[in-house]
Design a protein around this motif. Structure first.
Motif, PDB file in Angstrom:
ATOM      1  N   ASP A  48      57.390 -35.903 -78.547  1.00  0.00           N
ATOM      2  CA  ASP A  48      57.628 -36.711 -77.304  1.00  0.00           C
ATOM      3  C   ASP A  48      56.422 -37.228 -76.700  1.00  0.00           C
ATOM      4  O   ASP A  48      55.363 -36.540 -76.422  1.00  0.00           O
ATOM      5  CB  ASP A  48      58.417 -35.510 -76.301  1.00  0.00           C
ATOM      6  N   PRO A  49      56.246 -38.340 -76.265  1.00  0.00           N
ATOM      7  CA  PRO A  49      55.237 -38.997 -75.725  1.00  0.00           C
ATOM      8  C   PRO A  49      54.771 -38.205 -74.227  1.00  0.00           C
ATOM      9  O   PRO A  49      53.428 -37.927 -74.319  1.00  0.00           O
ATOM     10  CB  PRO A  49      55.551 -40.648 -75.422  1.00  0.00           C
ATOM     11  N   THR A  50      55.355 -37.645 -73.666  1.00  0.00           N
ATOM     12  CA  THR A  50      54.989 -36.983 -72.407  1.00  0.00           C
ATOM     13  C   THR A  50      54.240 -35.881 -72.796  1.00  0.00           C
ATOM     14  O   THR A  50      53.132 -35.451 -72.379  1.00  0.00           O
ATOM     15  CB  THR A  50      56.227 -37.020 -71.481  1.00  0.00           C
ATOM     16  N   LYS A  53      51.056 -36.454 -74.377  1.00  0.00           N
ATOM     17  CA  LYS A  53      49.931 -36.751 -73.094  1.00  0.00           C
ATOM     18  C   LYS A  53      49.390 -35.356 -72.407  1.00  0.00           C
ATOM     19  O   LYS A  53      48.438 -35.257 -71.958  1.00  0.00           O
ATOM     20  CB  LYS A  53      50.532 -37.724 -71.920  1.00  0.00           C
TER      21      LYS A  53
END
Length: 124
Positions: A48-50, A53
């Motif tokens: 998941d990109p979030t 990050k």
């Protein structure tokens, strides 16, 4: 012959011949099902990109939820949800200081995992 057909043909052997010595050797390194599932779930969370990050910014320093939300320009509840998932997988840990919740990476393995993935995608 089309490229699709050529690529399809490359995916399989032209003959069926099992090299039993290689099969036996590889079975020695096969993970048990419980470990395989846990590893798979960890990689799903990392998909998941979030969450990537969040882990990336936490790799530099411990941060409170408010600061993580501000950095990513997201709401605290959305960040809190992601942190809860990461914590359940033991990728992050938290501590309370008064009314603030501070998060950090669980251990150095998380940094290594992130760095290895990054090196893999950046090399030619």
């Amino acid at each position: 012959m089309s490229n699709e057909q050529t690529n399809k043909d490359c995916d399989m052997c032209d003959i069926y011949h099992v090299h039993q010595d290689m099969v036996n050797k590889s079975k020695l390194h096969l993970l048990d099902n419980a470990t395989t599932v846990r590893l798979s779930e960890t990689f799903k969370l990392l998909g998941d990109p979030t969450r990537i990050k969040i882990l990336t910014i936490l790799s530099n320093d411990e941060m409170c939820v408010c600061d993580i939300a501000a950095t990513l320009q997201m709401g605290q509840s959305a960040i809190s949800h992601q942190l809860r998932l990461l914590r359940s997988a033991r990728l992050v840990k938290f501590r309370r200081e008064g009314k603030e919740a501070w998060y950090s990476l669980d251990d150095n393995h998380v940094v290594v995992l992130l760095n290895q993935g990054l090196q893999h995608i950046l090399h030619n």
